[in-house]
Write a protein that holds these residues in place. Structure first.
Motif, PDB file in Angstrom:
ATOM      1  N   TYR B  53      -1.758   1.002  -5.517  1.00 54.65           N
ATOM      2  CA  TYR B  53      -2.859   1.266  -4.592  1.00 54.65           C
ATOM      3  C   TYR B  53      -3.297  -0.044  -3.935  1.00 54.65           C
ATOM      4  O   TYR B  53      -3.516  -1.037  -4.623  1.00 54.65           O
ATOM      5  CB  TYR B  53      -4.029   1.901  -5.347  1.00 54.65           C
ATOM      6  CG  TYR B  53      -5.306   1.934  -4.558  1.00 54.65           C
ATOM      7  CD1 TYR B  53      -5.398   2.723  -3.417  1.00 54.65           C
ATOM      8  CD2 TYR B  53      -6.403   1.169  -4.924  1.00 54.65           C
ATOM      9  CE1 TYR B  53      -6.559   2.754  -2.673  1.00 54.65           C
ATOM     10  CE2 TYR B  53      -7.571   1.198  -4.184  1.00 54.65           C
ATOM     11  CZ  TYR B  53      -7.642   1.986  -3.059  1.00 54.65           C
ATOM     12  OH  TYR B  53      -8.793   2.007  -2.323  1.00 54.65           O
ATOM     13  N   PRO B  55      -6.347  -1.460  -1.737  1.00 53.72           N
ATOM     14  CA  PRO B  55      -7.681  -1.033  -1.327  1.00 53.72           C
ATOM     15  C   PRO B  55      -7.912  -1.150   0.167  1.00 53.72           C
ATOM     16  O   PRO B  55      -7.432  -2.086   0.808  1.00 53.72           O
ATOM     17  CB  PRO B  55      -8.611  -1.965  -2.105  1.00 53.72           C
ATOM     18  CG  PRO B  55      -7.771  -2.997  -2.721  1.00 53.72           C
ATOM     19  CD  PRO B  55      -6.362  -2.578  -2.682  1.00 53.72           C
ATOM     20  N   VAL B  61     -13.102   5.261  -4.819  1.00 52.93           N
ATOM     21  CA  VAL B  61     -12.152   5.081  -5.916  1.00 52.93           C
ATOM     22  C   VAL B  61     -12.839   5.324  -7.261  1.00 52.93           C
ATOM     23  O   VAL B  61     -14.061   5.293  -7.356  1.00 52.93           O
ATOM     24  CB  VAL B  61     -11.555   3.656  -5.912  1.00 52.93           C
ATOM     25  CG1 VAL B  61     -10.766   3.407  -4.648  1.00 52.93           C
ATOM     26  CG2 VAL B  61     -12.641   2.606  -6.079  1.00 52.93           C
ATOM     27  N   ARG B  78      -6.829  -0.121 -10.385  1.00 56.84           N
ATOM     28  CA  ARG B  78      -5.393   0.217 -10.372  1.00 56.84           C
ATOM     29  C   ARG B  78      -4.672  -0.417  -9.193  1.00 56.84           C
ATOM     30  O   ARG B  78      -3.803   0.212  -8.588  1.00 56.84           O
ATOM     31  CB  ARG B  78      -5.180   1.723 -10.295  1.00 56.84           C
ATOM     32  CG  ARG B  78      -5.274   2.395 -11.616  1.00 56.84           C
ATOM     33  CD  ARG B  78      -4.840   3.809 -11.459  1.00 56.84           C
ATOM     34  NE  ARG B  78      -3.438   3.999 -11.730  1.00 56.84           N
ATOM     35  CZ  ARG B  78      -2.720   5.002 -11.236  1.00 56.84           C
ATOM     36  NH1 ARG B  78      -3.245   5.861 -10.416  1.00 56.84           N
ATOM     37  NH2 ARG B  78      -1.459   5.132 -11.572  1.00 56.84           N
ATOM     38  N   SER B  79      -5.057  -1.588  -8.835  1.00 64.72           N
ATOM     39  CA  SER B  79      -4.375  -2.251  -7.740  1.00 64.72           C
ATOM     40  C   SER B  79      -4.109  -3.682  -8.201  1.00 64.72           C
ATOM     41  O   SER B  79      -4.586  -4.086  -9.260  1.00 64.72           O
ATOM     42  CB  SER B  79      -5.266  -2.200  -6.490  1.00 64.72           C
ATOM     43  OG  SER B  79      -5.824  -3.448  -6.214  1.00 64.72           O
ATOM     44  N   PRO B 144      -0.610   6.616  -6.647  1.00 60.97           N
ATOM     45  CA  PRO B 144      -1.556   6.564  -5.535  1.00 60.97           C
ATOM     46  C   PRO B 144      -1.001   7.126  -4.232  1.00 60.97           C
ATOM     47  O   PRO B 144      -1.744   7.709  -3.446  1.00 60.97           O
ATOM     48  CB  PRO B 144      -1.843   5.072  -5.391  1.00 60.97           C
ATOM     49  CG  PRO B 144      -1.533   4.485  -6.700  1.00 60.97           C
ATOM     50  CD  PRO B 144      -0.451   5.320  -7.300  1.00 60.97           C
ATOM     51  N   ASN B 174      -7.505   5.754  -5.273  1.00 59.12           N
ATOM     52  CA  ASN B 174      -6.608   4.896  -6.055  1.00 59.12           C
ATOM     53  C   ASN B 174      -5.763   5.683  -7.051  1.00 59.12           C
ATOM     54  O   ASN B 174      -5.135   5.111  -7.926  1.00 59.12           O
ATOM     55  CB  ASN B 174      -7.401   3.796  -6.773  1.00 59.12           C
ATOM     56  CG  ASN B 174      -8.471   4.355  -7.691  1.00 59.12           C
ATOM     57  OD1 ASN B 174      -8.858   5.497  -7.572  1.00 59.12           O
ATOM     58  ND2 ASN B 174      -8.912   3.537  -8.615  1.00 59.12           N
TER      59      ASN B 174
END
Lengths: 243, 269
Positions: B53, B55, B61, B78-79, B144, B174
């Motif tokens: 993911y 942003p 998110v 989660r990025s 994602p 996300n």
């Protein structure tokens, strides 16, 4: 095995191939669940696994670049990958292979899309049979695509060499050990060379023809890479639902 | 089907003006930059089949707090990049020393991406009525890039899930999905979500999910004396979603169940 008397007889090599023929190749995409992208490759007697993680946070922090992602490539041979046990861990050779392989893949990755991050590529050689760096690059580039990383294109690699004063494509173990030259090449489908090394001696004419042979080999490998990626999802597409 | 699988470097079109996400332009031609599904209709883009993911401002998110500093919460979204939630972005005024009381490490929030700067510093906010701490239910993780399929055209897939599983479903951009409901319903919703994830690249998804939900329900909500017409085992594939189990309260929605069940049985005939 000691040096064979003759490598080529009537245009056929010791393993039954023609001089411009690749060894059998098998790709498998997405074999590791924990990795973002992965690929298993058999190329003749070579068996390699490539795993890609990222883009993710860089550790140690000082390695990160504020405007682009960095690419790390780790090539490692298992201790059981060769006949005499290989002492495990990084050594001079694997450090070099890691570096040149990284540089073979870096130019096609859009690193500027992910500042302050790292794309980690791990290549494990389970069984070695000459041309492991080429096999590693082939597997890694498929694994990168599988990880959803933006790239200009895939990279394909294979070696060309000289045995019995003849140019041959994709050397096997004996040809590599006792041959006169070994030239690993990695190219993009567009024909840009991203890796070119040479071990041994070639005349400049031989080199030119050899390079063309290698490019042709790479084009064939590219088709297989593409087919492997297509196959991962096409099964489901055809079958539709699970009923 | 207007969608096809492409790999990086595949030629897509000459229409440079409409080149969009997942593509790049070279020598006046558009090529695919990622491995995914290409759509060539007026907007040329490639939707990746996997990937992390990244942003974007305005995304909502599901973030998990990983660290509390003196004026910021640092959250995992989660990025590759952490999300920063400043104390001033909390809905009410709180003291620096009390930050952990209101939001501690390991707790999750629904947050809005307020801003992303060029070096990918991600600022989150909770200043919106829709946002806030997640105290119940489960969080399921999906790829994602499959979030648009989870949502469906103008939310159709979410509505379908909500109506059929009796759960409340929220999909974070996300790839974290927050569901609330009673335990059984959530198990069911989880199965359905796993199916959507596994088959999101195949056309006719909505129809298949609809029939899946109907069939499964015949089994899950079987009443004594009632024989479901269709009693096939349906393979849902591996459940890849990692489950973070926060204690869910059981008393919710239990009464409604019979009413909804009637509705469902009616559907099946």
């Amino acid at each position: 095995m000691s040096k064979p008397e003759k490598f080529i007889e009537d245009g056929i090599r010791l393993d039954g191939r023609k001089i411009d023929e690749l060894r059998p190749i098998k790709f498998e995409v997405g074999i590791l669940n924990r990795a973002d992208g992965s690929c298993y490759l058999e190329m003749g007697g070579n068996k390699v696994v490539a795993a890609v993680y990222g883009p993710r946070e860089v550790h140690p922090r000082h390695m990160q670049k504020s405007t682009t992602a960095i690419v790390r490539y780790k090539y490692n041979m298992a201790s059981f990958s060769v006949e005499d046990r290989k002492r495990p861990g990084p050594d001079r050779r694997s450090t070099e292979v890691s570096k040149v392989s990284r540089q073979a893949l870096e130019p096609v990755i859009f690193v500027e899309k992910y500042p302050r991050s790292v794309i980690d590529i791990f290549v494990e050689v389970l069984q070695a049979d000459a041309g492991t760096r080429a096999a590693g690059i082939n597997a890694a580039s498929v694994a990168l695509a599988d990880a959803g990383i933006p790239m200009k294109c895939l990279v394909s690699a294979c070696a060309v060499g000289k045995v019995d004063d003849t140019l041959v494509l994709d050397l096997n173990k004996d040809e590599d050990n006792y041959g006169q030259a070994d030239v690993p090449v990695a190219v993009t489908p567009g024909g840009n060379i991203t890796l070119l090394q040479m071990d041994g001696h070639l005349t400049s004419d031989e080199f030119k023809t050899g390079l063309e042979m290698a490019k042709k080999g790479c084009a064939d490998i590219y088709k297989l890479q593409k087919a492997a990626l297509m196959a991962k999802y096409s099964d489901d597409t055809e079958g539709g639902s699970n009923e | 089907m207007d969608k096809k699988i492409v790999i990086p470097g595949d030629y897509l079109s000459d229409d440079v003006k409409n080149a969009n996400d997942g593509t790049y332009v070279e020598d006046g031609k558009v090529f695919a930059a990622v491995y995914g599904l290409a759509s060539l209709k007026n907007n040329i883009k490639v939707v990746p089949l996997s990937g992390r993911y990244i942003p974007k401002r305005g995304d909502i998110v599901v973030a998990t707090i990983s660290e509390v500093t003196h004026s910021n919460w640092i959250a995992d979204i989660r990025s590759p990049y952490d999300g920063l939630l400043h104390i001033s972005e909390f809905p009410k005024r709180i003291d620096n020393d009390d930050m952990a009381k209101h939001l501690n490490v390991g707790e999750s929030v629904m947050a809005l991406v307020k801003d992303v700067d060029p070096i990918m510093k991600v600022e989150l906010t909770l200043n919106d009525r829709r946002l806030g701490r997640i105290d119940e239910g489960r969080i399921i993780e999906v790829t994602p890039s499959k979030v648009p399929r989870m949502i469906g055209r103008s939310g159709s897939m979410i509505t379908l899930l909500k109506n059929n599983t009796n759960c409340n479903v929220f999909v974070g951009q996300n790839g974290r999905i927050w569901i609330t409901g009673n335990e059984k319903d959530m198990d069911f919703a989880e199965k359905a979500i796993a199916k959507i994830e596994n088959e999101s690249h195949v056309s006719g998804l909505t129809e298949r999910i609809t029939s899946f939900l109907k069939k499964e329900k015949g089994e899950n909500f079987e009443e004594p004396g009632y024989e479901p017409e269709i009693k096939e085992e349906i393979e849902t594939g591996e459940e890849e979603g990692k489950i973070k189990d926060t204690p869910a309260d059981e008393e919710t929605v239990k009464e409604d169940k019979s009413g909804i069940l009637d509705e469902l049985l009616g559907d099946e005939e």
